[in-house]
Design a protein around this motif. Structure first.
Motif, PDB file in Angstrom:
ATOM      1  N   GLN A  61     -29.151  22.255  82.057  1.00  0.00           N
ATOM      2  CA  GLN A  61     -28.810  21.939  81.015  1.00  0.00           C
ATOM      3  C   GLN A  61     -29.567  22.480  79.525  1.00  0.00           C
ATOM      4  N   LEU A  62     -30.743  23.815  80.297  1.00  0.00           N
ATOM      5  CA  LEU A  62     -30.782  24.883  79.320  1.00  0.00           C
ATOM      6  C   LEU A  62     -29.705  25.635  79.902  1.00  0.00           C
ATOM      7  N   GLU A  63     -29.560  26.088  80.843  1.00  0.00           N
ATOM      8  CA  GLU A  63     -28.948  27.121  81.257  1.00  0.00           C
ATOM      9  C   GLU A  63     -27.251  26.578  80.164  1.00  0.00           C
ATOM     10  N   ASP A  64     -26.787  25.426  80.529  1.00  0.00           N
ATOM     11  CA  ASP A  64     -25.981  25.729  79.268  1.00  0.00           C
ATOM     12  C   ASP A  64     -25.864  25.746  78.242  1.00  0.00           C
ATOM     13  N   MET A  65     -26.856  25.326  77.776  1.00  0.00           N
ATOM     14  CA  MET A  65     -27.246  25.383  76.141  1.00  0.00           C
ATOM     15  C   MET A  65     -27.503  27.052  75.637  1.00  0.00           C
ATOM     16  N   ALA A  66     -28.138  27.620  76.321  1.00  0.00           N
ATOM     17  CA  ALA A  66     -28.334  28.882  76.756  1.00  0.00           C
ATOM     18  C   ALA A  66     -26.727  29.648  76.732  1.00  0.00           C
ATOM     19  N   ILE A  67     -26.313  29.130  77.839  1.00  0.00           N
ATOM     20  CA  ILE A  67     -24.557  29.484  77.640  1.00  0.00           C
ATOM     21  C   ILE A  67     -23.823  29.274  75.841  1.00  0.00           C
ATOM     22  N   ARG A  68     -24.497  28.764  75.411  1.00  0.00           N
ATOM     23  CA  ARG A  68     -23.471  27.887  74.388  1.00  0.00           C
ATOM     24  C   ARG A  68     -24.063  28.744  73.097  1.00  0.00           C
ATOM     25  N   LEU A  69     -25.392  28.942  73.213  1.00  0.00           N
ATOM     26  CA  LEU A  69     -25.932  29.654  72.335  1.00  0.00           C
ATOM     27  C   LEU A  69     -25.332  31.409  72.339  1.00  0.00           C
ATOM     28  N   GLU A  70     -25.596  31.982  73.699  1.00  0.00           N
ATOM     29  CA  GLU A  70     -24.457  33.515  73.997  1.00  0.00           C
ATOM     30  C   GLU A  70     -23.033  33.381  72.881  1.00  0.00           C
ATOM     31  N   ASN A  71     -22.107  32.438  73.334  1.00  0.00           N
ATOM     32  CA  ASN A  71     -21.065  31.722  72.558  1.00  0.00           C
ATOM     33  C   ASN A  71     -21.184  31.540  71.490  1.00  0.00           C
ATOM     34  N   SER A  72     -22.242  31.628  70.374  1.00  0.00           N
ATOM     35  CA  SER A  72     -22.332  31.641  69.031  1.00  0.00           C
ATOM     36  C   SER A  72     -22.558  30.177  68.202  1.00  0.00           C
ATOM     37  N   ASP A  74     -23.886  26.015  68.449  1.00  0.00           N
ATOM     38  CA  ASP A  74     -25.440  25.015  67.881  1.00  0.00           C
ATOM     39  C   ASP A  74     -26.281  25.058  69.560  1.00  0.00           C
ATOM     40  N   ILE A  75     -26.785  24.573  69.722  1.00  0.00           N
ATOM     41  CA  ILE A  75     -27.225  24.393  70.163  1.00  0.00           C
ATOM     42  C   ILE A  75     -27.395  22.432  69.960  1.00  0.00           C
ATOM     43  N   GLU A  76     -27.117  21.876  71.357  1.00  0.00           N
ATOM     44  CA  GLU A  76     -26.842  20.786  70.860  1.00  0.00           C
ATOM     45  C   GLU A  76     -27.862  19.619  72.136  1.00  0.00           C
ATOM     46  N   THR A  77     -28.792  19.006  71.969  1.00  0.00           N
ATOM     47  CA  THR A  77     -29.886  18.281  72.323  1.00  0.00           C
ATOM     48  C   THR A  77     -29.466  16.833  72.643  1.00  0.00           C
ATOM     49  N   ILE A  78     -30.051  16.613  73.766  1.00  0.00           N
ATOM     50  CA  ILE A  78     -30.163  15.191  73.900  1.00  0.00           C
ATOM     51  C   ILE A  78     -32.201  14.487  74.244  1.00  0.00           C
ATOM     52  N   ALA A  79     -32.084  13.668  72.883  1.00  0.00           N
ATOM     53  CA  ALA A  79     -33.594  13.903  72.943  1.00  0.00           C
ATOM     54  C   ALA A  79     -33.962  12.050  74.346  1.00  0.00           C
ATOM     55  N   ALA A  80     -35.293  12.800  74.364  1.00  0.00           N
ATOM     56  CA  ALA A  80     -35.712  12.120  75.788  1.00  0.00           C
ATOM     57  C   ALA A  80     -36.560  11.073  74.818  1.00  0.00           C
ATOM     58  N   HIS A  81     -36.169  10.642  74.052  1.00  0.00           N
ATOM     59  CA  HIS A  81     -36.840   9.541  73.344  1.00  0.00           C
ATOM     60  C   HIS A  81     -35.871   8.680  72.146  1.00  0.00           C
ATOM     61  N   HIS A  82     -35.713   7.986  72.551  1.00  0.00           N
ATOM     62  CA  HIS A  82     -34.893   7.173  71.090  1.00  0.00           C
ATOM     63  C   HIS A  82     -35.077   5.851  70.857  1.00  0.00           C
TER      64      HIS A  82
END
Length: 110
Positions: A61-72, A74-82
């Protein structure tokens, strides 16, 4: 700072201070700061995994978010606690897959 380090820095900063996060996961604050400034690629894999787990994400998921960031994107996350619930790794993966499914449907409809 590489894109993975930028993602981690943003996720950590959303939680509060970097020093508090480092102490929470048993890192010296200098180790965390080094990872963020020198780049994730220079950190040990054990440290990267430990940081990712504490943030409730996988290395993938870190890799995916970094790729999205490189593609400008937004960073989206799933909260570990909700709402006080702890999500298992498997549940987080299910949520991530569902999120990608919803995004793909949105693209098809657009």
């Amino acid at each position: 700072m590489d894109s993975k380090a930028k993602v981690l820095a943003e996720l950590i900063d959303k939680r509060g201070s970097r020093r508090a996060f480092a102490e929470e996961i048993g890192f010296p604050p200098t180790t965390l700061q080094s990872m963020l400034t020198r780049g994730v690629g220079r950190a040990s894999i054990d440290n990267v995994i430990k940081v990712c787990r504490a943030l409730g994400i996988t290395v993938e998921q870190l890799e995916d978010m970094a790729i999205r960031l490189e593609n400008s994107e937004d960073i989206e996350t799933i909260a570990a606690h909700h709402d006080g619930e702890d999500w298992t790794e498997e549940e987080l993966e299910d949520i991530e897959r569902f999120k990608e499914f919803v995004k793909s449907r949105r693209k098809q409809q657009g």
